[in-house]
Design a protein around this motif. Structure first.
Motif, PDB file in Angstrom:
ATOM      1  N   HIS A   4       0.751  -1.325   0.139  1.00  0.00           N
ATOM      2  CA  HIS A   4       0.054  -0.075   0.097  1.00  0.00           C
ATOM      3  C   HIS A   4       0.771   1.213  -0.059  1.00  0.00           C
ATOM      4  N   ARG A   5       2.155   1.063  -0.039  1.00  0.00           N
ATOM      5  CA  ARG A   5       3.001   2.293   0.150  1.00  0.00           C
ATOM      6  C   ARG A   5       3.723   2.602  -1.231  1.00  0.00           C
ATOM      7  N   LEU A   6       3.057   3.723  -2.047  1.00  0.00           N
ATOM      8  CA  LEU A   6       3.539   3.973  -3.338  1.00  0.00           C
ATOM      9  C   LEU A   6       4.775   4.381  -3.312  1.00  0.00           C
ATOM     10  N   LEU A   7       5.905   3.805  -4.176  1.00  0.00           N
ATOM     11  CA  LEU A   7       7.371   4.431  -4.317  1.00  0.00           C
ATOM     12  C   LEU A   7       7.278   5.225  -5.425  1.00  0.00           C
ATOM     13  N   ALA A   8       6.762   4.915  -6.525  1.00  0.00           N
ATOM     14  CA  ALA A   8       7.026   5.600  -7.798  1.00  0.00           C
ATOM     15  C   ALA A   8       5.777   5.473  -8.828  1.00  0.00           C
ATOM     16  N   ARG A   9       6.155   6.266  -9.839  1.00  0.00           N
ATOM     17  CA  ARG A   9       4.963   6.357 -10.807  1.00  0.00           C
ATOM     18  C   ARG A   9       5.330   6.804 -12.024  1.00  0.00           C
ATOM     19  N   SER A  10       4.756   6.577 -13.087  1.00  0.00           N
ATOM     20  CA  SER A  10       5.173   7.106 -14.120  1.00  0.00           C
ATOM     21  C   SER A  10       4.338   8.540 -14.437  1.00  0.00           C
ATOM     22  N   PRO A  11       5.115   9.533 -14.886  1.00  0.00           N
ATOM     23  CA  PRO A  11       4.587  10.907 -15.018  1.00  0.00           C
ATOM     24  C   PRO A  11       3.546  11.058 -16.169  1.00  0.00           C
ATOM     25  N   GLU A  12       3.977  10.226 -17.227  1.00  0.00           N
ATOM     26  CA  GLU A  12       3.350  10.033 -18.472  1.00  0.00           C
ATOM     27  C   GLU A  12       2.891   8.518 -18.626  1.00  0.00           C
ATOM     28  N   PRO A  13       1.895   8.282 -19.578  1.00  0.00           N
ATOM     29  CA  PRO A  13       1.591   6.995 -19.916  1.00  0.00           C
ATOM     30  C   PRO A  13       2.557   6.242 -20.695  1.00  0.00           C
ATOM     31  N   VAL A  14       2.720   4.906 -20.506  1.00  0.00           N
ATOM     32  CA  VAL A  14       3.547   4.080 -21.351  1.00  0.00           C
ATOM     33  C   VAL A  14       2.658   3.609 -22.772  1.00  0.00           C
ATOM     34  N   MET A  15       1.438   4.032 -22.474  1.00  0.00           N
ATOM     35  CA  MET A  15       1.026   3.512 -23.902  1.00  0.00           C
ATOM     36  C   MET A  15      -0.557   4.286 -23.916  1.00  0.00           C
ATOM     37  N   THR A  16      -0.688   4.937 -25.121  1.00  0.00           N
ATOM     38  CA  THR A  16      -2.010   5.580 -25.319  1.00  0.00           C
ATOM     39  C   THR A  16      -2.583   5.085 -26.586  1.00  0.00           C
ATOM     40  N   PRO A  17      -3.819   5.381 -26.757  1.00  0.00           N
ATOM     41  CA  PRO A  17      -4.766   4.764 -28.042  1.00  0.00           C
ATOM     42  C   PRO A  17      -4.332   5.858 -29.197  1.00  0.00           C
ATOM     43  N   VAL A  18      -3.487   5.225 -30.015  1.00  0.00           N
ATOM     44  CA  VAL A  18      -2.877   6.073 -31.244  1.00  0.00           C
ATOM     45  C   VAL A  18      -3.546   5.052 -32.368  1.00  0.00           C
ATOM     46  N   TYR A  19      -3.459   3.834 -32.392  1.00  0.00           N
ATOM     47  CA  TYR A  19      -3.705   3.095 -33.761  1.00  0.00           C
ATOM     48  C   TYR A  19      -5.252   3.250 -34.001  1.00  0.00           C
ATOM     49  N   PRO A  20      -5.510   2.886 -35.210  1.00  0.00           N
ATOM     50  CA  PRO A  20      -6.936   2.872 -35.432  1.00  0.00           C
ATOM     51  C   PRO A  20      -7.674   1.708 -34.717  1.00  0.00           C
ATOM     52  N   TYR A  21      -7.077   0.580 -34.365  1.00  0.00           N
ATOM     53  CA  TYR A  21      -7.864  -0.477 -33.851  1.00  0.00           C
ATOM     54  C   TYR A  21      -7.751  -0.103 -32.379  1.00  0.00           C
ATOM     55  N   GLU A  22      -7.297   1.098 -31.901  1.00  0.00           N
ATOM     56  CA  GLU A  22      -7.412   1.357 -30.455  1.00  0.00           C
ATOM     57  C   GLU A  22      -8.192   2.562 -30.424  1.00  0.00           C
ATOM     58  N   ARG A  23      -8.238   3.467 -31.319  1.00  0.00           N
ATOM     59  CA  ARG A  23      -8.966   4.649 -31.517  1.00  0.00           C
ATOM     60  C   ARG A  23     -10.626   4.255 -31.885  1.00  0.00           C
ATOM     61  N   GLU A  24     -10.781   3.272 -32.471  1.00  0.00           N
ATOM     62  CA  GLU A  24     -11.937   2.845 -33.151  1.00  0.00           C
ATOM     63  C   GLU A  24     -12.510   1.691 -32.381  1.00  0.00           C
ATOM     64  N   GLY A  25     -13.670   1.286 -32.613  1.00  0.00           N
ATOM     65  CA  GLY A  25     -14.176  -0.127 -31.875  1.00  0.00           C
ATOM     66  C   GLY A  25     -15.505   0.144 -31.392  1.00  0.00           C
TER      67      GLY A  25
END
Length: 371
Positions: free
Chosen positions: A285-306
């Motif tokens: 439950h102790r959070l040590l670190a976190r990504s400031p930015e995402p490591v994956m975003t919906p950019v490809y057509p099969y991710e943006r559509e559906g």
């Protein structure tokens, strides 16, 4: 900005068109959000298969559910006219009729196997079908944890009684023991850690945010995997950022020399991305670190559509013998895709939330606020 995970060149690896529906009056509209594990030399997935009833009249919309009183349980449909003044449809995933919320699809879980992690053989029929009063609206978003010589499957189980989380146990993915509801409404996104923390079992979970509070990731502890308590709010939304609306567990956390590494999902509005977090080994439950930015975003057509676009959402990742980590993710709430990464790449995406002990993390970066 964190580097995006490397997508497999032949994504998506599984689409609705590849599967036969469980019932001739239904159509498959989603093959996504699969739990993942290694079983011997194979990678196995439990794929969420979402089906929608085929209307005989375009003026009708179906509300699917499972009749658990039948033997075996069978799907049923309540048909409603689209012109009904008490019907509201604002989201393809659900509707409101006569003041009550319903889902528009019915999900079950289907087993898939692979020798290489990319090409899968999918069972032609449902592996796990809704069969309890807490699963009247389906079985969704499984996370598979290998623990104590068995595999435990935590999955979302929606019904008129609310959105709960239930647990299964299996040793071979052929026979399954139902252990019942482990988190009461409203809760989802449960991922059980693949090892004890301080002598206890631990799990990530996401209570629903209400009029007060926000939909954040919590950690709970258990002596037996069935009874859970000692809850701690662990990873909060960050207003105005990519994970500012809601966060939830993604794949089952991975044990590393630095702590538990978790891939989680975050949303801003209806856009879902993936990020990373590092949790303390003995007190997750102790959070040590976190990504400031995402490591994956919906950019490809099969991710943006559906079925529901602009979504990347993981429920499972596996570590391969050669050190690669395969992250399986739902794309657009419709298809299943896979990305390839490594422990080093995931660790590089993190930024400490406070100044850790020098021997705890392999970097020296400026601290970041938790929320």
């Amino acid at each position: 900005m964190a580097a995006e995970l490397q997508r497999y060149a032949h994504n998506p690896i599984l689409t609705p068109q590849q599967l036969e529906p469980s019932h001739p009056d239904f159509e498959v509209v989603g093959t996504f959000n699969a739990g993942a594990a290694r079983l011997g030399d194979e990678v196995v997935l439990l794929v969420r298969v979402a089906e929608r009833p085929r209307p005989s009249d375009p003026d009708l919309v179906g509300i699917p559910y499972v009749d658990v009183q039948a033997e075996p349980p069978v799907p049923r449909v309540r048909w409603v006219s689209r012109r009904d003044p008490q019907l509201f449809m604002g989201d393809p995933r659900g509707l409101v009729w006569q003041g009550r919320a319903y889902v528009t699809t019915l999900s079950h879980l289907r087993l898939a196997r692979s020798d290489d992690g990319f090409h899968f053989r999918v069972d032609p029929r449902p592996t796990l079908w809704p069969s309890t009063p807490y699963e009247l609206y389906g079985m969704e978003d499984p996370r598979i944890t290998e623990l104590d010589g068995a595999y435990y499957v935590a999955y979302t189980s929606p019904s008129p009684r609310g959105v709960t989380v239930s647990l299964l146990r299996t040793e071979d993915f052929r026979s399954f023991q139902r252990l019942g509801v482990i988190f009461a409404p409203e809760n989802k996104d449960v991922a059980i850690f693949p090892g004890r923390a301080g002598g206890r079992y631990a799990a990530l979970h996401r209570p629903a945010g209400g009029a007060i509070g926000t939909p954040d990731i919590w950690v709970a502890y258990s002596p037996d995997l069935v009874h859970w308590g000692d809850h701690h709010r662990t990873l909060a939304v960050r207003p105005g950022r990519w994970d500012g609306s809601r966060v939830g567990a993604g794949a089952v956390p991975m044990a590393t020399p630095y702590g538990w590494l978790a891939i989680y999902h975050g949303a801003l509005g209806h856009r879902y991305c993936l990020g990373t977090a590092l949790l303390d080994r003995d007190q997750p439950h102790r959070l040590l670190a976190r990504s400031p930015e995402p490591v994956m975003t919906p950019v490809y057509p099969y991710e943006r559509e559906g079925f529901f676009g602009s979504v990347v959402f993981t429920c499972g990742a596996v570590s391969m013998p050669d050190g690669r980590i395969l992250v399986y993710y739902g794309a657009g709430d419709a298809s299943l895709a896979v990305a390839v990464t490594s422990l080093e790449e995931l660790m590089d995406s993190l930024k400490p939330c406070h100044r850790p002990q020098e021997d705890l993390l392999p970097w020296a970066l400026e601290p970041e606020e938790v929320a």
